[in-house]
Scaffold this active site. Structure first.
Site, PDB file in Angstrom:
ATOM      1  N   ASP A   1      36.418  35.172  24.527  1.00  0.00           N
ATOM      2  CA  ASP A   1      35.738  36.425  24.198  1.00  0.00           C
ATOM      3  C   ASP A   1      35.919  36.762  22.720  1.00  0.00           C
ATOM      4  O   ASP A   1      36.721  36.140  22.022  1.00  0.00           O
ATOM      5  CB  ASP A   1      36.238  37.568  25.094  1.00  0.00           C
ATOM      6  CG  ASP A   1      37.765  37.622  25.207  1.00  0.00           C
ATOM      7  OD1 ASP A   1      38.464  37.000  24.395  1.00  0.00           O
ATOM      8  OD2 ASP A   1      38.255  38.299  26.124  1.00  0.00           O
TER       9      ASP A   1
ATOM     10  N   ASN B   1      43.596  46.810  33.726  1.00  0.00           N
ATOM     11  CA  ASN B   1      42.525  47.283  34.608  1.00  0.00           C
ATOM     12  C   ASN B   1      41.912  46.149  35.428  1.00  0.00           C
ATOM     13  O   ASN B   1      40.889  46.333  36.072  1.00  0.00           O
ATOM     14  CB  ASN B   1      41.428  47.961  33.781  1.00  0.00           C
ATOM     15  CG  ASN B   1      40.813  47.012  32.761  1.00  0.00           C
ATOM     16  OD1 ASN B   1      41.158  45.836  32.713  1.00  0.00           O
ATOM     17  ND2 ASN B   1      39.906  47.512  31.948  1.00  0.00           N
TER      18      ASN B   1
ATOM     19  N   HIS C   1      40.812  43.270  34.124  1.00  0.00           N
ATOM     20  CA  HIS C   1      39.817  42.450  33.436  1.00  0.00           C
ATOM     21  C   HIS C   1      40.340  41.024  33.231  1.00  0.00           C
ATOM     22  O   HIS C   1      41.542  40.797  33.100  1.00  0.00           O
ATOM     23  CB  HIS C   1      39.314  43.083  32.130  1.00  0.00           C
ATOM     24  CG  HIS C   1      40.240  43.052  30.959  1.00  0.00           C
ATOM     25  ND1 HIS C   1      40.061  43.856  29.849  1.00  0.00           N
ATOM     26  CD2 HIS C   1      41.340  42.328  30.689  1.00  0.00           C
ATOM     27  CE1 HIS C   1      41.001  43.607  28.973  1.00  0.00           C
ATOM     28  NE2 HIS C   1      41.799  42.680  29.455  1.00  0.00           N
TER      29      HIS C   1
ATOM     30  N   GLU D   1      35.169  43.581  32.432  1.00  0.00           N
ATOM     31  CA  GLU D   1      35.791  44.847  32.787  1.00  0.00           C
ATOM     32  C   GLU D   1      35.439  45.216  34.231  1.00  0.00           C
ATOM     33  O   GLU D   1      34.551  44.597  34.830  1.00  0.00           O
ATOM     34  CB  GLU D   1      35.279  45.926  31.817  1.00  0.00           C
ATOM     35  CG  GLU D   1      35.525  45.613  30.337  1.00  0.00           C
ATOM     36  CD  GLU D   1      36.985  45.795  29.909  1.00  0.00           C
ATOM     37  OE1 GLU D   1      37.899  45.603  30.732  1.00  0.00           O
ATOM     38  OE2 GLU D   1      37.207  46.119  28.729  1.00  0.00           O
TER      39      GLU D   1
HETATM   40  P1  PGA Z   1      47.477  41.267  26.923  1.00  0.00           P
HETATM   41  O1  PGA Z   1      46.748  41.034  28.319  1.00  0.00           O
HETATM   42  O2  PGA Z   1      46.512  42.032  26.072  1.00  0.00           O
HETATM   43  O3  PGA Z   1      48.677  42.053  27.328  1.00  0.00           O
HETATM   44  O4  PGA Z   1      47.817  39.933  26.329  1.00  0.00           O
HETATM   45  C1  PGA Z   1      45.751  40.131  28.563  1.00  0.00           C
HETATM   46  C2  PGA Z   1      44.405  40.775  28.683  1.00  0.00           C
HETATM   47  O5  PGA Z   1      44.267  42.009  28.540  1.00  0.00           O
HETATM   48  O6  PGA Z   1      43.453  40.029  28.927  1.00  0.00           O
END
Ligand code: PGA
Length: 249
Positions: A75, A144, A146, A151
């Site tokens: 991403d 959440n 994701h 999302e």
């Molecule tokens: P992080 O979690 O940001 O704590 O590394 C992984 C994510 O949100 O995909």
């Protein structure tokens, strides 16, 4: 390392994060040293960084080569540009590519700054397919649920596309951006189906902040309200946890 029994995703708990990183690196090493090379899906941020440091250590100490490997990042934020300090392109360069010998021509990022993001998304799917598909996708899970930036609300059959970021995602990013107002509103992400097409999924969750979403990922009913539940049922998925992330199981 101990396995969790009766888990809908094979789940392994590590009391040592370094051991977790080595376990993933062992598997990646076996793939990238095959004669045909490997296609790796890359996540960014604090979750995979120990594994990337271990890749770099093996490059330095053992001469492990990634030169035949191909990479696709999961991403990217929309609107930052590749050189922005918080862009995933720059993060991946500074935390991984500068320390190992990936061939820049074989590294790929979704083009978040394309004028036509729908076309850029289709091209990303085409490029993954043309490379023969992803052999191993490294993944984190957001608070959440994701995966990538899929999302809550993301369908099981979603593909690479531009998305709006969830408030919790922006909140979690605010620290590195200095303030919430600087966090982009949108991103491009591989879709859930794109991720599930990878032949292996290796999902990492670290820290107490992830304990509840780890529990829900394994126990809640599968739905687009919690995209990480879509990972259940993949033919070769493993969840790697530290003790804190496993504390609600
Ligand atoms: P992080 O979690 O940001 O704590 O590394 C992984 C994510 O949100 O995909």
């Amino acid at each position: 390392m101990r396995p969790i029994v009766d888990s809908p995703i094979p789940t392994f708990v590590f009391d040592d994060r370094e051991e977790l990183a080595r376990t993933l690196a062992d598997e990646v090493e076996a793939l990238v040293t095959r004669s045909q090379g490997a296609v790796l899906g890359l996540a960014t941020g604090s979750t995979p960084i120990d594994a990337y440091r271990e890749f770099a250590r093996r490059r330095r100490v053992n001469g492990l080569s990634f030169a035949r490997a191909t990479t696709f990042n999961l991403d990217e934020f929309v609107g930052l540009g590749a050189e922005h300090a918080q862009s995933f392109r720059r993060w991946t360069r500074e935390n991984l590519f500068e320390h190992v010998d990936f061939d820049p021509a074989r590294t790929h990022f979704p083009d978040a700054d394309a004028h036509d993001r729908a076309a850029a998304s289709r091209e990303y799917e085409d490029a993954i397919r043309a490379a023969g598909g992803i052999d191993l996708q490294i993944l984190g899970i957001g608070r959440n649920g994701h995966v990538g930036f899929n999302e809550p609300g993301s369908d099981r059959d979603s593909r690479t596309r531009a998305v709006e970021l969830h408030p919790w995602t922006r909140e979690d990013a605010a620290k590195s951006f200095g303030s919430m107002e600087f966090v982009p509103l949108r991103a491009i992400t591989m879709g859930v189906a794109t991720i599930l097409d990878a032949r292996r999924l290796r999902v990492i969750a670290l820290g107490a902040k992830k304990a509840e979403i780890v529990r829900q990922t394994l126990r809640a009913s599968q739905s687009r309200a919690l995209p990480s539940t879509w990972l259940r049922g993949h033919a070769d998925v493993r969840l790697y946890l530290d003790l804190d992330a496993a504390s609600s199981l």
